[in-house]
Enzyme design. Structure first.
Site, PDB file in Angstrom:
ATOM      1  CD  GLU A   1      -6.322   4.259  -0.413  1.00 45.35           C
ATOM      2  OE1 GLU A   1      -6.234   5.347   0.216  1.00 45.35           O
ATOM      3  OE2 GLU A   1      -5.659   3.252  -0.110  1.00 45.35           O
TER       4      GLU A   1
ATOM      5  CG  ASN B   1      -1.748   1.291   1.324  1.00 49.37           C
ATOM      6  OD1 ASN B   1      -2.724   1.434   0.586  1.00 49.37           O
ATOM      7  ND2 ASN B   1      -1.380   2.203   2.213  1.00 49.37           N
ATOM      8  CD  GLU B   2      -1.388   5.704   0.363  1.00 45.59           C
ATOM      9  OE1 GLU B   2      -2.398   6.284  -0.072  1.00 45.59           O
ATOM     10  OE2 GLU B   2      -0.876   5.966   1.467  1.00 45.59           O
TER      11      GLU B   2
END
Length: 640
Positions: free
Chosen positions: A298, A144-145
């Site tokens: 997102e 994630n990210e």
């Protein structure tokens, strides 16, 4: 694509199982068809080393499948569990100040730590082995990210190996880093360290190389997990890009390693600037994807955050922001997260199901957007129309962040956003492109503050102009080479001959200062003492020490034109260069064959009448000659 994806991060392990049935029912009601599961679930999936608890996830995926909801299954490696940090204290990240952080948040890991890399691969392998053939699975989501940086001794060791591969010898490194300055010459590789906090200024090339190194190191970590998933599954594999000045990831280079480019986007403004930033982020994502479809992974459903306070999105704004991404190439609209958390660090982060529950304005708008998206699915494979390109180079951004510049107001991202904003205000969609890209399909290419540029990129831009393109180079461009060494002989260095100008001195303006131009326009932030060697003067400075000196020049080169703009210009001055006029609505066009789809977004309060013909997809109404777009509204028209 036969549909657009709609949904977001789903974290059922935060809730009692009694809530899961309501979740499935509400997802059906909202038209949700894709959720990301497991992003932050490592401690729930592996509560102790090598001991897995998959029963709860089995039940979640089965329930989602029965509800017709597909799953983007994530590896949870961005947030190691407490037991990992206890057993591997060497993997806790160290700041540039030399402080080792403790467990207690997400991203508490160093990607250079062998223990972390091994554990990350282990959980990815376990997930692949169990779920590779689950019928709900549509996509894999690694980590994630990516963006965590560490300055520990393990990172220093990996950095030295990376530098040896890049430079081959200390002699070459010393030359590239200009280590003769301040007695920094290295005679032993063990003396080479990360750019940790030091007495005064860090070496700018050392700083840039550390950013380059971390991008490559994090990519290697991504590839390791991807290999485990690919060994058992042919489904698409991606990771969600996060954008920010702190992120040491070259997303354009990473694009070749993901099956679909996916981004997270959270505007940092609450006024109309949020819409500008939405368009900017979407256009950048499309450029990373090479013009191919990409995915908004997102965004926030109900609120904008300027870093000081939450600003509730006005009615209709969530839909407009979502459709702006889709207009610019996204294959859907996903959010963080499905249900707002009751506790934890981000308990006030907005969600599709807010704390107020489904009996809320936000959820009613979520349902309305979910009902509208199927009517737009036909645009999914259409190309976004753009005749203008703005150059974007993350290494230039990094170089300017790590260098003591002539003015603290010099900001690469701000310069690029200024250029993008001029076209956005005029309803003109632009692509972003790398400095060495093939630009022949664009009528105009804009080069904002390209401080760092290679010889190859400069030659490519010159060839573009020779071939008939219009190139507009902004202030503080072409100054240094990829080793962050100044190109001598006068600015703008790499572009001096192409532009037909020579600058001896910079004249930075105060942060709130302006300079008048002879055309009546205004310049901000920056000015230069420009000599028009072989260029035509288009605009001049008025007043002060630069009175009468060239501010904007133009030079015919082959079949094309090369402009130089030596200050930060206002919209009116930019409109004169690019032949723009303000647009009352945001307009984006997509095209496939003989069909065009035009998206209209009215961010104002008053209705706007736009000339168009065709069929408005959301309402199904026929449009003959004009269409009224209400204040705060939007429309999508299919035309032959």
């Amino acid at each position: 694509m036969t549909r657009l994806w709609y949904g977001g991060d789903y974290n059922p392990d935060q809730w009692d199982e009694s809530v899961w049935k309501e979740d499935a029912d509400l997802m059906r009601q909202a038209g949700v068809n894709l959720v990301t599961v497991g992003v932050f679930s490592w401690s729930s999936l592996e509560p102790s080393p090598g001991v897995y608890e998959f029963g709860w996830l089995d039940r979640v995926l089965d329930r989602l499948y029965d509800a017709g909801v597909s799953v983007d299954l994530a590896t949870p490696t961005a947030s190691p569990p407490p037991w990992f940090s206890r057993l591997h204290p060497e993997a806790l990240p160290v700041t540039a100040d030399g402080v080792r952080l403790t467990h207690g948040s997400r991203d508490t890991y160093c990607a250079c730590a062998p223990g972390y890399r091994s554990a990350a691969v282990g959980i990815a392998r376990a997930l692949a082995e169990r779920y590779h053939d689950h019928p709900a699975l549509a996509m894999w989501h690694v980590h994630n990210e990516y963006g965590t940086t560490c300055y520990c001794s393990l990172a220093a060791e990996r950095f030295r190996s990376w530098l040896l591969e890049r430079y081959g010898s200390l002699e070459r490194l010393n030359a590239a880093w200009t280590t003769a300055f301040w007695s920094q010459g290295y005679s032993d590789w063990q003396d080479v360290q990360p750019p940790r906090r030091t007495q005064y200024l860090v070496n700018p090339t050392q700083y840039l190389d550390y950013r380059r190194f971390w991008s490559d190191e994090l990519l290697a970590a991504y590839r390791e997990q991807k290999a485990e998933l690919r060994a058992l599954s042919s489904l698409p594999i991606t990771t969600n890009y996060v954008f920010g000045g702190w992120v040491p990831v070259n997303h354009a280079q990473w694009a070749a390693e993901v099956d679909v480019v996916a981004i997270d986007h959270y505007p940092g403004r609450t006024d109309l600037g949020a819409e500008e930033q939405t368009a900017f982020g979407a256009d950048l994502a499309r450029s990373w994807a090479g013009g191919n479809p990409w995915l908004l992974m997102e965004q926030a459903a109900g609120a904008l955050n300027d870093g000081q306070r939450l600003h509730p999105k006005e009615p209709g704004r969530m839909a407009r922001n979502s459709l702006s991404h889709i207009a610019r190439g996204s294959t859907g609209s996903l959010f963080f997260q499905w249900r707002a958390s009751r506790g934890g660090a981000e308990m006030y982060h907005s969600a599709l199901v807010p704390h107020a529950g489904p009996s809320s304005r936000i959820f009613r708008e979520v349902v309305a957007l979910g009902a509208a998206l199927p009517s737009l699915a036909e645009v999914a494979d259409a190309a976004v129309v753009a005749d203008v390109a703005i150059l974007w180079d993350v290494e230039c951004w990094w170089a300017m962040q790590g260098t003591h510049l002539p003015s603290s107001s010099l900001d690469y991202l701000a310069a690029v956003q200024d250029a993008h904003r001029h076209f956005w205000r005029a309803g003109v969609t632009v692509d972003f492109a790398g400095p060495s890209a093939d630009l022949s399909s664009y009528q105009t290419v804009v080069v904002p503050s390209l401080y760092l540029v290679s010889d190859e990129a400069a030659a490519s831009l010159a060839a573009y102009v020779e071939g008939g393109g219009q190139l507009v180079v902004g202030y503080f461009s072409g100054i240094v080479d990829p080793d962050v060494q100044v190109r001598l002989g006068g600015y703008p260095g790499a572009f001096r001959e192409l532009l037909g100008v020579r600058v001896e001195e910079f004249h930075p303006l105060p942060a709130d200062g302006e300079v008048e131009l002879s055309s009546g326009g205004r310049g901000r932030l920056w000015s230069e003492d420009v000599e028009a060697v072989s260029a035509e003067v288009v605009d001049r400075y008025v007043g002060g020490v630069l009175d009468g000196k060239p501010a904007i020049t133009r030079r015919q080169v082959g079949e094309g034109t090369a402009w130089y703009v030596s200050t930060a210009i206002d919209f009116e001055t930019a409109a004169g260069i690019y032949d723009l006029s303000p647009s009352p609505v945001e307009t984006v066009r997509r095209r496939a064959g003989d069909t065009t789809w035009t998206f209209y977004f009215n961010h104002g309060d008053a209705q706007v009448d736009v000339p168009t013909d065709g069929v408005e997809l959301i309402s199904g109404a026929r449009v003959d000659g004009s269409l009224l777009v209400p204040g705060g509204g939007y429309a999508v028209v299919r035309s032959p």
